[in-house]
Structure formats: structure tokens, C-alpha cells
Design a protein around this motif. Sequence first.
Motif, short mmCIF file in Angstrom:
data_model
loop_
_atom_site.label_atom_id
_atom_site.label_comp_id
_atom_site.label_asym_id
_atom_site.label_seq_id
_atom_site.Cartn_x
_atom_site.Cartn_y
_atom_site.Cartn_z
N ILE A 15 0.85 -1.18 0.00
CA ILE A 15 0.00 0.00 0.00
C ILE A 15 0.90 1.24 0.00
O ILE A 15 1.71 1.45 0.90
CB ILE A 15 -0.97 0.00 1.21
N HIS A 16 0.73 2.03 -1.08
CA HIS A 16 1.48 3.27 -1.27
C HIS A 16 1.03 4.30 -0.24
O HIS A 16 -0.14 4.30 0.17
CB HIS A 16 1.15 3.75 -2.71
N PRO A 17 1.94 5.20 0.20
CA PRO A 17 1.54 6.19 1.20
C PRO A 17 0.32 7.04 0.81
O PRO A 17 -0.37 7.57 1.69
CB PRO A 17 2.78 7.07 1.37
N ILE A 84 10.61 0.21 -1.49
CA ILE A 84 10.37 1.39 -0.66
C ILE A 84 10.20 2.66 -1.49
O ILE A 84 11.02 2.96 -2.36
CB ILE A 84 11.56 1.62 0.31
N HIS A 85 9.15 3.41 -1.17
CA HIS A 85 8.89 4.70 -1.79
C HIS A 85 9.21 5.78 -0.75
O HIS A 85 8.62 5.79 0.33
CB HIS A 85 7.41 4.77 -2.22
N ILE A 86 10.13 6.68 -1.07
CA ILE A 86 10.48 7.77 -0.14
C ILE A 86 10.44 9.09 -0.90
O ILE A 86 11.17 9.28 -1.89
CB ILE A 86 11.90 7.61 0.45
N LEU A 109 15.29 0.84 -2.72
CA LEU A 109 14.76 2.20 -2.62
C LEU A 109 14.36 2.56 -4.04
O LEU A 109 15.20 2.89 -4.88
CB LEU A 109 15.82 3.18 -2.12
N HIS A 110 13.08 2.41 -4.34
CA HIS A 110 12.63 2.59 -5.72
C HIS A 110 12.66 4.08 -6.06
O HIS A 110 12.41 4.92 -5.21
CB HIS A 110 11.25 1.94 -5.90
N CYS A 111 13.03 4.38 -7.31
CA CYS A 111 13.23 5.77 -7.74
C CYS A 111 14.08 6.52 -6.72
O CYS A 111 13.66 7.57 -6.21
CB CYS A 111 11.89 6.48 -7.89
ZN LIG Z 1 6.85 5.36 -5.81
#
Ligand SMILES: [Zn+2]
Length: 210
Positions: A15-17, A84-86, A109-111
Motif C-alpha cells: 500500500i502506497h503512502p 520502498i517509496h520515499i 529504494l525505488h526511484c
Molecule cells: Zn513510488
Amino acid sequence: MLSEKYDEVFFSVGIHPYDIESYDEKVLESFINHEKCVAVGECGLDYFRLPEDENEKQENISLQKEVFISQINLAKKYKKPLIIHIRDASDDSKKILLEHNSKEVGGVLHCYNADEQLLSLCDEGFYFGIGGVLTFKNAKKLVNVLPKIPKDKLLIETDGPYLTPHPYRGSRNEPKYTNEVSVKMAELLDMSKDEVIKLTGQNAHSLFTL
Ligand SMILES: [Zn+2]
């Protein structure tokens, strides 16, 4: 499900933030358990689009953290790496990854946002996902930090339909355009394109234990 139809298709769930309101641990768990699920994510923290009202903002941040931590725990339970999306949240994200011993599973750490303070996560089993941004004219930060990433922790990604590499910027991003990223990466790391493709392919195989 595509991954059941094609041998070479795998999936990740998370689940994306931006979607934390719909988080249901039990539902997620039922997918993580699937034999073609190779990772948990995207999950993480994103402080780019927080509510303006101070109370709502703090509530959103604490819910984001709660949902992120819950997904780290699921990843550890099922021994699957994290995607991980940061965004604008490097400090808190790093703190949570360290405090919750995400090293047990590692991830990507994606993108990767080119923030140097995240580089030390390579010692925690984290890889760095590089996409179309590397080819952008204003990507100085990422271009400069790229050689500092250990070679065995480099990955190439699409992030489709977004972040289409130069010179295709503006059109829908697709996996075929990762070619432009590998060309640029080869130039910056003084390698051949074939070497970059081989290296990042091997790295992806070891992270997702394909
Ligand atoms: Zn992302």
C-alpha cells in the motif's frame, strides 16, 4: 492473474503512502503468501502532499508510519524484500527502516531520490532503483551520486507510466525505455551498455531471489 498465466511474470504487493486509508493487513497478507509474490511494496513515506491543516498533517504522518511499519513486519514474517517509496521523508524513513530491523529482508529504494544520507542503507541490504530521471537534463544530483552507489546494489526500473527517459519524455513510460537508462548509466560509470544490463539483471535476480 498474469503471474499465474506466465512463468516469467512475478508481482509485489503493498500500500502506497497515498492509499493508506484503504490499508487492510489481512488482505495484503493473503497476497504476500502467493508463490509468485516476490516483494512487499511500494510502501514507505511521502511528505510531498500532506494536508495543510496542522492536526490533519500530524495524523496523516502517524498513519503513514503505522502502515509502513506494519508492511515491514509482514515482509519479515514472509521473508520477502521491500520496495520502498520515499519522497521528502528521508529522515523518518531511514529511522524506521533501521529501528524495525528491515535488514532481515532488505529491499530496494525505488526511484532513489539521490539523498546521500540514504547511501548507508546499502549496508542494510538495500538496493537503489534508478529510472528515467537519470537521463533528465536537470538530474545533476542523481548523476553525481550514481558512482557512489556500490555496483552490486544498482537496479534499473521503469516506474511506468511516469518518468519516461529523455528523449521520450512526455509519452507513456514502458519497460522498453529502460534502454535509455542503461545507456546513460554505462556512460556515467564508464562501462559498456551490455555490462550494465548484465550487472543490474544479476542484482535484480539476487534481490528477488528469482
Ligand atoms: Zn513510488
